[in-house]
Design a protein around this motif. Structure first.
Motif, PDB file in Angstrom:
ATOM      1  N   HIS A 179      22.204 -82.377 -17.598  1.00 53.29           N
ATOM      2  CA  HIS A 179      21.443 -81.304 -18.241  1.00 53.29           C
ATOM      3  C   HIS A 179      22.395 -80.338 -18.933  1.00 53.29           C
ATOM      4  CE1 HIS A 179      17.734 -82.510 -16.138  1.00 53.29           C
ATOM      5  NE2 HIS A 179      18.556 -82.817 -15.149  1.00 53.29           N
ATOM      6  N   THR A 180      22.123 -80.080 -20.191  1.00 51.78           N
ATOM      7  CA  THR A 180      23.009 -79.254 -21.007  1.00 51.78           C
ATOM      8  C   THR A 180      23.220 -77.869 -20.414  1.00 51.78           C
ATOM      9  OG1 THR A 180      22.282 -80.417 -22.997  1.00 51.78           O
ATOM     10  CG2 THR A 180      23.388 -78.310 -23.307  1.00 51.78           C
ATOM     11  N   ASP A 181      22.142 -77.211 -19.976  1.00 49.54           N
ATOM     12  CA  ASP A 181      22.274 -75.866 -19.434  1.00 49.54           C
ATOM     13  C   ASP A 181      23.171 -75.841 -18.201  1.00 49.54           C
ATOM     14  OD1 ASP A 181      20.871 -74.570 -21.348  1.00 49.54           O
ATOM     15  OD2 ASP A 181      19.078 -74.191 -20.153  1.00 49.54           O
ATOM     16  N   PHE A 182      23.038 -76.865 -17.345  1.00 53.59           N
ATOM     17  CA  PHE A 182      23.876 -76.894 -16.149  1.00 53.59           C
ATOM     18  C   PHE A 182      25.353 -77.042 -16.530  1.00 53.59           C
ATOM     19  CE2 PHE A 182      26.038 -78.681 -12.487  1.00 53.59           C
ATOM     20  CZ  PHE A 182      25.525 -77.928 -11.432  1.00 53.59           C
ATOM     21  N   ARG A 183      25.621 -77.870 -17.533  1.00 56.97           N
ATOM     22  CA  ARG A 183      27.017 -78.032 -17.966  1.00 56.97           C
ATOM     23  C   ARG A 183      27.576 -76.710 -18.468  1.00 56.97           C
ATOM     24  NH1 ARG A 183      24.995 -82.937 -20.271  1.00 56.97           N
ATOM     25  NH2 ARG A 183      25.039 -82.028 -22.370  1.00 56.97           N
ATOM     26  N   TRP A 184      26.775 -75.974 -19.229  1.00 57.57           N
ATOM     27  CA  TRP A 184      27.272 -74.710 -19.773  1.00 57.57           C
ATOM     28  C   TRP A 184      27.443 -73.652 -18.689  1.00 57.57           C
ATOM     29  CZ3 TRP A 184      30.008 -74.538 -23.768  1.00 57.57           C
ATOM     30  CH2 TRP A 184      29.736 -75.301 -24.895  1.00 57.57           C
ATOM     31  N   ILE A 185      26.512 -73.576 -17.740  1.00 65.45           N
ATOM     32  CA  ILE A 185      26.662 -72.587 -16.666  1.00 65.45           C
ATOM     33  C   ILE A 185      27.863 -72.942 -15.810  1.00 65.45           C
ATOM     34  CG2 ILE A 185      25.136 -73.731 -14.984  1.00 65.45           C
ATOM     35  CD1 ILE A 185      25.436 -69.954 -15.545  1.00 65.45           C
ATOM     36  N   TRP A 186      28.144 -74.242 -15.655  1.00 62.97           N
ATOM     37  CA  TRP A 186      29.311 -74.670 -14.886  1.00 62.97           C
ATOM     38  C   TRP A 186      30.600 -74.273 -15.607  1.00 62.97           C
ATOM     39  CZ3 TRP A 186      33.814 -77.298 -14.598  1.00 62.97           C
ATOM     40  CH2 TRP A 186      34.240 -77.724 -13.344  1.00 62.97           C
ATOM     41  N   ILE A 187      30.642 -74.506 -16.910  1.00 61.12           N
ATOM     42  CA  ILE A 187      31.845 -74.186 -17.689  1.00 61.12           C
ATOM     43  C   ILE A 187      32.107 -72.685 -17.699  1.00 61.12           C
ATOM     44  CG2 ILE A 187      32.819 -74.178 -20.026  1.00 61.12           C
ATOM     45  CD1 ILE A 187      31.390 -76.887 -20.446  1.00 61.12           C
ATOM     46  N   THR A 188      31.051 -71.887 -17.909  1.00 61.29           N
ATOM     47  CA  THR A 188      31.246 -70.438 -17.946  1.00 61.29           C
ATOM     48  C   THR A 188      31.681 -69.906 -16.588  1.00 61.29           C
ATOM     49  OG1 THR A 188      28.883 -70.064 -17.524  1.00 61.29           O
ATOM     50  CG2 THR A 188      29.592 -70.145 -19.814  1.00 61.29           C
ATOM     51  N   SER A 189      31.107 -70.444 -15.513  1.00 60.36           N
ATOM     52  CA  SER A 189      31.518 -70.026 -14.176  1.00 60.36           C
ATOM     53  C   SER A 189      32.954 -70.444 -13.896  1.00 60.36           C
ATOM     54  CB  SER A 189      30.586 -70.641 -13.123  1.00 60.36           C
ATOM     55  OG  SER A 189      29.264 -70.179 -13.277  1.00 60.36           O
ATOM     56  N   PHE A 190      33.318 -71.634 -14.350  1.00 54.14           N
ATOM     57  CA  PHE A 190      34.686 -72.120 -14.181  1.00 54.14           C
ATOM     58  C   PHE A 190      35.683 -71.177 -14.847  1.00 54.14           C
ATOM     59  CE2 PHE A 190      38.221 -74.220 -16.315  1.00 54.14           C
ATOM     60  CZ  PHE A 190      38.869 -74.852 -15.264  1.00 54.14           C
ATOM     61  N   LEU A 191      35.411 -70.775 -16.076  1.00 54.55           N
ATOM     62  CA  LEU A 191      36.347 -69.929 -16.808  1.00 54.55           C
ATOM     63  C   LEU A 191      36.484 -68.551 -16.168  1.00 54.55           C
ATOM     64  CD1 LEU A 191      35.336 -70.914 -20.445  1.00 54.55           C
ATOM     65  CD2 LEU A 191      37.514 -71.409 -19.315  1.00 54.55           C
ATOM     66  N   ASN A 192      35.373 -67.994 -15.713  1.00 52.72           N
ATOM     67  CA  ASN A 192      35.445 -66.691 -15.063  1.00 52.72           C
ATOM     68  C   ASN A 192      36.141 -66.776 -13.710  1.00 52.72           C
ATOM     69  OD1 ASN A 192      33.912 -64.402 -16.587  1.00 52.72           O
ATOM     70  ND2 ASN A 192      32.619 -66.202 -16.862  1.00 52.72           N
ATOM     71  N   ALA A 193      35.874 -67.840 -12.955  1.00 53.64           N
ATOM     72  CA  ALA A 193      36.560 -68.025 -11.675  1.00 53.64           C
ATOM     73  C   ALA A 193      38.047 -68.274 -11.887  1.00 53.64           C
ATOM     74  CB  ALA A 193      35.934 -69.185 -10.906  1.00 53.64           C
ATOM     75  N   PHE A 194      38.374 -68.974 -12.966  1.00 53.47           N
ATOM     76  CA  PHE A 194      39.774 -69.221 -13.301  1.00 53.47           C
ATOM     77  C   PHE A 194      40.509 -67.893 -13.484  1.00 53.47           C
ATOM     78  CE2 PHE A 194      42.958 -69.606 -16.712  1.00 53.47           C
ATOM     79  CZ  PHE A 194      43.824 -70.503 -16.125  1.00 53.47           C
ATOM     80  N   GLY A 195      39.915 -66.986 -14.257  1.00 56.57           N
ATOM     81  CA  GLY A 195      40.529 -65.682 -14.462  1.00 56.57           C
ATOM     82  C   GLY A 195      40.684 -64.915 -13.168  1.00 56.57           C
ATOM     83  N   PHE A 196      39.649 -64.953 -12.322  1.00 57.72           N
ATOM     84  CA  PHE A 196      39.680 -64.198 -11.076  1.00 57.72           C
ATOM     85  C   PHE A 196      40.755 -64.715 -10.129  1.00 57.72           C
ATOM     86  CE2 PHE A 196      38.198 -63.661  -6.665  1.00 57.72           C
ATOM     87  CZ  PHE A 196      38.181 -62.280  -6.602  1.00 57.72           C
ATOM     88  N   TYR A 197      40.829 -66.031  -9.949  1.00 56.21           N
ATOM     89  CA  TYR A 197      41.779 -66.579  -8.980  1.00 56.21           C
ATOM     90  C   TYR A 197      43.219 -66.545  -9.477  1.00 56.21           C
ATOM     91  CZ  TYR A 197      38.254 -67.832  -5.625  1.00 56.21           C
ATOM     92  OH  TYR A 197      37.250 -67.752  -4.694  1.00 56.21           O
ATOM     93  N   MET A 198      43.409 -66.515 -10.767  1.00 57.19           N
ATOM     94  CA  MET A 198      44.766 -66.322 -11.270  1.00 57.19           C
ATOM     95  C   MET A 198      45.286 -64.943 -10.863  1.00 57.19           C
ATOM     96  SD  MET A 198      45.845 -69.030 -12.752  1.00 57.19           S
ATOM     97  CE  MET A 198      47.210 -68.412 -13.697  1.00 57.19           C
ATOM     98  N   ILE A 212      46.762 -65.361 -19.708  1.00 56.05           N
ATOM     99  CA  ILE A 212      45.912 -66.557 -19.715  1.00 56.05           C
ATOM    100  C   ILE A 212      44.617 -66.276 -18.960  1.00 56.05           C
ATOM    101  CG2 ILE A 212      45.719 -68.940 -18.897  1.00 56.05           C
ATOM    102  CD1 ILE A 212      48.753 -69.196 -19.351  1.00 56.05           C
ATOM    103  N   ALA A 213      44.719 -65.595 -17.825  1.00 53.73           N
ATOM    104  CA  ALA A 213      43.536 -65.272 -17.028  1.00 53.73           C
ATOM    105  C   ALA A 213      42.559 -64.399 -17.805  1.00 53.73           C
ATOM    106  CB  ALA A 213      43.966 -64.563 -15.744  1.00 53.73           C
ATOM    107  N   SER A 214      43.084 -63.448 -18.571  1.00 52.80           N
ATOM    108  CA  SER A 214      42.205 -62.545 -19.316  1.00 52.80           C
ATOM    109  C   SER A 214      41.346 -63.301 -20.317  1.00 52.80           C
ATOM    110  CB  SER A 214      43.035 -61.471 -20.023  1.00 52.80           C
ATOM    111  OG  SER A 214      43.809 -62.018 -21.076  1.00 52.80           O
ATOM    112  N   PHE A 215      41.920 -64.344 -20.926  1.00 58.48           N
ATOM    113  CA  PHE A 215      41.147 -65.123 -21.896  1.00 58.48           C
ATOM    114  C   PHE A 215      40.121 -66.022 -21.203  1.00 58.48           C
ATOM    115  CE2 PHE A 215      44.541 -63.756 -24.689  1.00 58.48           C
ATOM    116  CZ  PHE A 215      43.845 -63.541 -25.879  1.00 58.48           C
ATOM    117  N   GLY A 216      40.352 -66.316 -19.925  1.00 61.03           N
ATOM    118  CA  GLY A 216      39.326 -67.025 -19.171  1.00 61.03           C
ATOM    119  C   GLY A 216      38.048 -66.211 -19.102  1.00 61.03           C
ATOM    120  N   PHE A 217      38.179 -64.918 -18.823  1.00 62.60           N
ATOM    121  CA  PHE A 217      37.003 -64.042 -18.794  1.00 62.60           C
ATOM    122  C   PHE A 217      36.360 -63.918 -20.174  1.00 62.60           C
ATOM    123  CE2 PHE A 217      39.273 -62.243 -15.018  1.00 62.60           C
ATOM    124  CZ  PHE A 217      38.274 -62.498 -14.097  1.00 62.60           C
ATOM    125  N   LEU A 218      37.190 -63.831 -21.208  1.00 61.68           N
ATOM    126  CA  LEU A 218      36.659 -63.675 -22.559  1.00 61.68           C
ATOM    127  C   LEU A 218      35.836 -64.895 -22.976  1.00 61.68           C
ATOM    128  CD1 LEU A 218      36.534 -62.146 -25.253  1.00 61.68           C
ATOM    129  CD2 LEU A 218      38.670 -63.289 -25.896  1.00 61.68           C
TER     130      LEU A 218
END
Length: 433
Positions: A228-247, A414-420
């Motif tokens: 499902h397209t929406d699930f893929r996008w919510i997963w990607i956006t969550s991944f990028l924000n979590a990436f920034g946070f954990y960095m 790099i982390a800051s651009f994850g949030f962006l």
């Protein structure tokens, strides 16, 4: 997502602050545990590994646990979807996972060698996934869509208040590492029991047409939400924000101890000595500011998501965190960092409140809430693998500029651009406002 379910009981749902607080209490314990453990365990690792390699070893430990966490929540969520215990589907996993997490934390508190840190951290991660994979299904499963904004706001507030309480405990018990692990273990068990007795699940719920476990079928359909397209996008956006946070979270303590605090000790500063001398306390003070400002924003976001929409809140929160992290990476001044913690905390608090409501909307009425929410949680674990790997890169870059520690600057930018990017791409999601 498709509706293939039989009717589900409401789990004793009550639209009251006390009910939301009780149901969200395990998120409080979970946030408390991971927040303080990241700072504690980093210091334990630093004390036993060779000089100049602390980021590398600490990153490897985080990476090992995160590799498991890429499948753990989804796996146990899937098993809970099919569970027909007389206690319900989710509650047995919450109880067992809560107890095992407590025991694993005690083991980690007694650890004193690198191999014990690896084993203990992995045990905590596995035990945590047993509980949190099924537990994460509660919001979309039992809470009506019109109430999810309020529920997510209270959940976000509790997660941030947990960090505040963890910070206080960290200061009070800074010299008693084992005592802190005992507090984490007891809190996790108590909150798991609170949720266990609050949720009212019907026994032997037949949640899926074919309740007989079919391994081949389960393997084929494990990744089905990604169709499902929406699930893929919510997963990607969550991944990028979590990436920034954990960095940030993974290497904040070392950033302070290597680059930020030493110049202040040499030149004199209005910062109190007890902060300058202890990077753990310095990191905790920063976290307290983030938690207080974030808790306020989480409550506000719980109202905003129902008025202006989930996506607008996520986008605004992401831009705010990005704007705060760029100067954080470029200006290694502790007072500046404390000032930037306010807007970053507000952005983070608004994000974690609205993101949960957003993913609950995207999942819709699909019966396999446990598996699907577990797979979504994988978007939080996967960035930890990358952040752990980058510990080696961070040490390498720091060695190239001896005494300057520009590796931290590179990693945090790099982390800051994850949030962006994570906030911008949320526009692609169509199944929520």
């Amino acid at each position: 997502m498709p509706d293939n379910r039989e009717p589900i009981r409401n789990g004793g749902f009550r639209d009251t602050t006390s009910w939301y607080t009780a149901v969200s209490s395990l998120w409080f314990a979970n946030s408390f545990k991971w927040f303080i453990m990241f700072f504690l365990l980093a210091g334990q690792v630093e004390n036993v590994v060779p000089g100049g390699e602390k980021n590398s070893w600490w990153g490897r430990i985080v990476m090992v646990g995160a590799i498991w966490a890429m499948i753990g929540p989804g796996l146990f969520g899937m098993l809970s979807d099919r569970c027909q215990s007389r206690f319900g589907r989710r509650r047995p996993f919450i109880a067992i996972g809560g107890a095992l997490t407590g025991l694993s934390l005690i083991f980690l508190g007694l650890a004193g060698q690198v191999w014990m840190f690896f084993v203990g951290y992995l045990l905590v991660q596995i035990s945590d996934d047993i509980a949190m994979g099924p537990y994460s299904a509660i919001v979309p499963e039992y809470i009506p869509e019109e109430s999810r904004g309020r529920a997510a706001g209270i959940m976000g507030l509790l997660k941030l208040m947990a960090q505040f309480v963890a910070a206080l405990c960290g200061v009070l018990l800074a010299k008693n590492i084992f005592g802190l692990y005992v507090v984490m273990a007891m809190l996790n068990v108590v909150c798991a029991l609170w949720v266990f007795f609050t949720i009212k699940e019907e026994p032997f719920i037949r949640s899926i047409e074919n309740t007989k476990f079919d391994l081949a079928h389960s393997v084929r359909n494990f990744w089905s939400p990604f169709r499902h397209t929406d699930f893929r996008w919510i997963w990607i956006t969550s991944f990028l924000n979590a990436f920034g946070f954990y960095m940030i979270l993974t290497y904040l303590r070392f950033y302070l101890s290597d680059r930020v605090l030493p110049p202040l000790r040499e030149s004199g500063s209005i910062v109190p000595d007890f902060i300058l001398k202890d990077p753990l306390v310095a990191a905790i003070v920063c976290a307290v500011i983030i938690s207080i400002s974030g808790g306020f924003a989480a409550l506000m976001a719980g109202r905003w998501v129902n008025k202006i929409g989930r996506k607008k809140v996520v986008i605004g929160a992401g831009w705010l965190m990005f704007a705060a992290l760029v100067p954080f990476a470029l200006i290694p001044n502790y007072l500046v960092i404390l000032a930037l913690a306010v807007p970053f905390g507000m952005g983070y608090g608004a994000y974690i409140s609205s993101d949960w409501a957003l993913v609950s909307d995207v999942l819709g009425d699909d019966i396999e809430y446990g598996k699907n929410m577990g797979l979504w949680q994988m978007s939080v674990a996967t960035p930890q693998v990358i952040s752990g790997f980058l510990g080696t890169l961070l040490d390498f870059l720091n060695r190239q500029w001896a005494g300057q520690y520009y590796g931290y600057t590179a990693v945090f930018l790099i982390a800051s651009f994850g949030f962006l990017f994570g906030s911008t791409l949320v526009k692609r999601i169509k199944g929520s406002s």
